[in-house]
Write an enzyme that holds these catalytic residues in place. Structure first.
Site, short mmCIF file in Angstrom:
data_model
loop_
_atom_site.label_atom_id
_atom_site.label_comp_id
_atom_site.label_asym_id
_atom_site.label_seq_id
_atom_site.Cartn_x
_atom_site.Cartn_y
_atom_site.Cartn_z
N HIS A 1 0.77 -1.31 -0.05
CA HIS A 1 0.00 0.12 0.00
C HIS A 1 0.91 1.32 0.19
CE1 HIS A 1 -3.25 -2.70 2.10
NE2 HIS A 1 -3.48 -2.44 0.85
N LYS B 1 -16.58 -6.51 4.62
CA LYS B 1 -15.22 -7.47 4.57
C LYS B 1 -14.73 -7.67 6.47
CE LYS B 1 -12.44 -6.72 0.85
NZ LYS B 1 -10.92 -6.21 0.42
N ARG C 1 -2.24 -6.15 -8.70
CA ARG C 1 -1.26 -7.36 -8.56
C ARG C 1 -1.74 -8.35 -9.64
NH1 ARG C 1 -2.98 -7.48 -2.52
NH2 ARG C 1 -4.92 -7.04 -3.61
N SER D 1 -3.09 -7.94 2.34
CA SER D 1 -3.57 -7.70 3.82
C SER D 1 -4.21 -9.23 4.16
CB SER D 1 -4.55 -6.67 4.16
OG SER D 1 -3.92 -5.34 3.67
P1 ADP Z 1 -9.99 -3.36 -0.85
O1 ADP Z 1 -10.78 -3.94 0.09
O2 ADP Z 1 -10.26 -1.71 -1.73
O3 ADP Z 1 -9.41 -4.13 -2.01
P2 ADP Z 1 -7.22 -3.04 0.02
O4 ADP Z 1 -6.77 -2.55 1.36
O5 ADP Z 1 -7.26 -4.81 -0.03
O6 ADP Z 1 -8.80 -2.63 -0.21
O7 ADP Z 1 -6.58 -2.48 -1.27
C1 ADP Z 1 -6.70 -1.35 -1.65
C2 ADP Z 1 -5.74 -1.07 -3.18
O8 ADP Z 1 -4.62 -1.23 -2.83
C3 ADP Z 1 -6.35 -1.94 -3.93
O9 ADP Z 1 -6.42 -1.67 -5.08
C4 ADP Z 1 -5.37 -3.13 -3.96
O10 ADP Z 1 -5.45 -3.85 -5.35
C5 ADP Z 1 -4.14 -2.29 -3.88
N1 ADP Z 1 -3.10 -3.24 -3.20
C6 ADP Z 1 -3.26 -3.93 -2.11
N2 ADP Z 1 -1.98 -4.55 -1.92
C7 ADP Z 1 -1.16 -4.16 -2.88
C8 ADP Z 1 0.18 -4.54 -3.19
N3 ADP Z 1 0.82 -5.31 -2.41
N4 ADP Z 1 0.79 -3.90 -4.13
C9 ADP Z 1 -0.15 -2.98 -5.04
N5 ADP Z 1 -1.25 -2.69 -4.87
C10 ADP Z 1 -1.92 -3.23 -3.68
#
Ligand code: ADP
Length: 165
Positions: A19, A43, A97, A135
């Protein structure tokens, strides 16, 4: 000239190095970046909204101190595009990803465009070293006793391990 405001929305449960990488790169593409922390009850996040906002604030302070005037971290609930309009953001940033994210992100970007055609989604490809950092997976590894330190700051790793007990 009009200020370019971006929104990077997510659940951030908890924030990972992946992130932070996206935050740093998205900030280069706009004048001001709003990091929107979604309440996302559906979630069933492990950390409360307040905890996730506070983690991000600390992470920015520790890792990206030079960007602190260009970033704001705000909680939101409800529709992402509505929050984007509220914040006067013209761009939504999302990280991508490998292939796994594509289908969901593609649908969401399409739907957001239908809901508000003035807002553009920009996808940033995950950096090679964070391709497999999520996450969800980190929470699973932590609760099974695996080593999560490469993917998170030590503060968040500690909070996660405590929460798993
Ligand atoms: P959501 O519930 O909106 O998917 P996340 O916190 O899981 O929330 O992810 C937020 C954003 O960050 C999403 O666009 C996700 O694809 C991106 N993201 C999460 N982990 C990574 C990573 N390791 N590298 C690049 N982007 C990421």
């Amino acid at each position: 000239m009009k200020e370019r405001i971006g929104l990077y929305p997510g659940t951030f449960d908890p924030p990972t190095r992946g992130h932070l990488d996206i935050i740093e790169r998205a900030a280069k593409l706009c004048d001001f970046l709003v990091i929107g922390v979604a309440e996302n009850r559906r979630k069933e996040p492990l950390f409360s909204l307040e905890e996730r906002v506070s983690f991000l604030k600390q992470e920015i302070q520790d890792n990206l101190p030079l960007l602190k005037d260009q970033l704001i971290i705000l909680p939101f609930s409800g529709l992402m595009v509505e929050f984007a309009v509220e914040q006067r953001a013209q761009i939504i940033f999302r990280g991508l990803r490998a292939l796994a994210d594509f289908e969901y992100e593609f649908q969401m970007a399409w739907m957001n465009t239908r809901l508000n055609g003035d807002i553009e989604t920009i996808f940033l490809m995950a950096s090679e070293r964070y391709q497999f950092v999520s996450s969800r997976l980190i929470k699973e590894i932590a609760c099974l006793g695996g080593n999560i330190h490469p993917f998170l700051s030590s503060r968040i790793a500690k909070a996660l391990l405590e929460r798993c007990q």
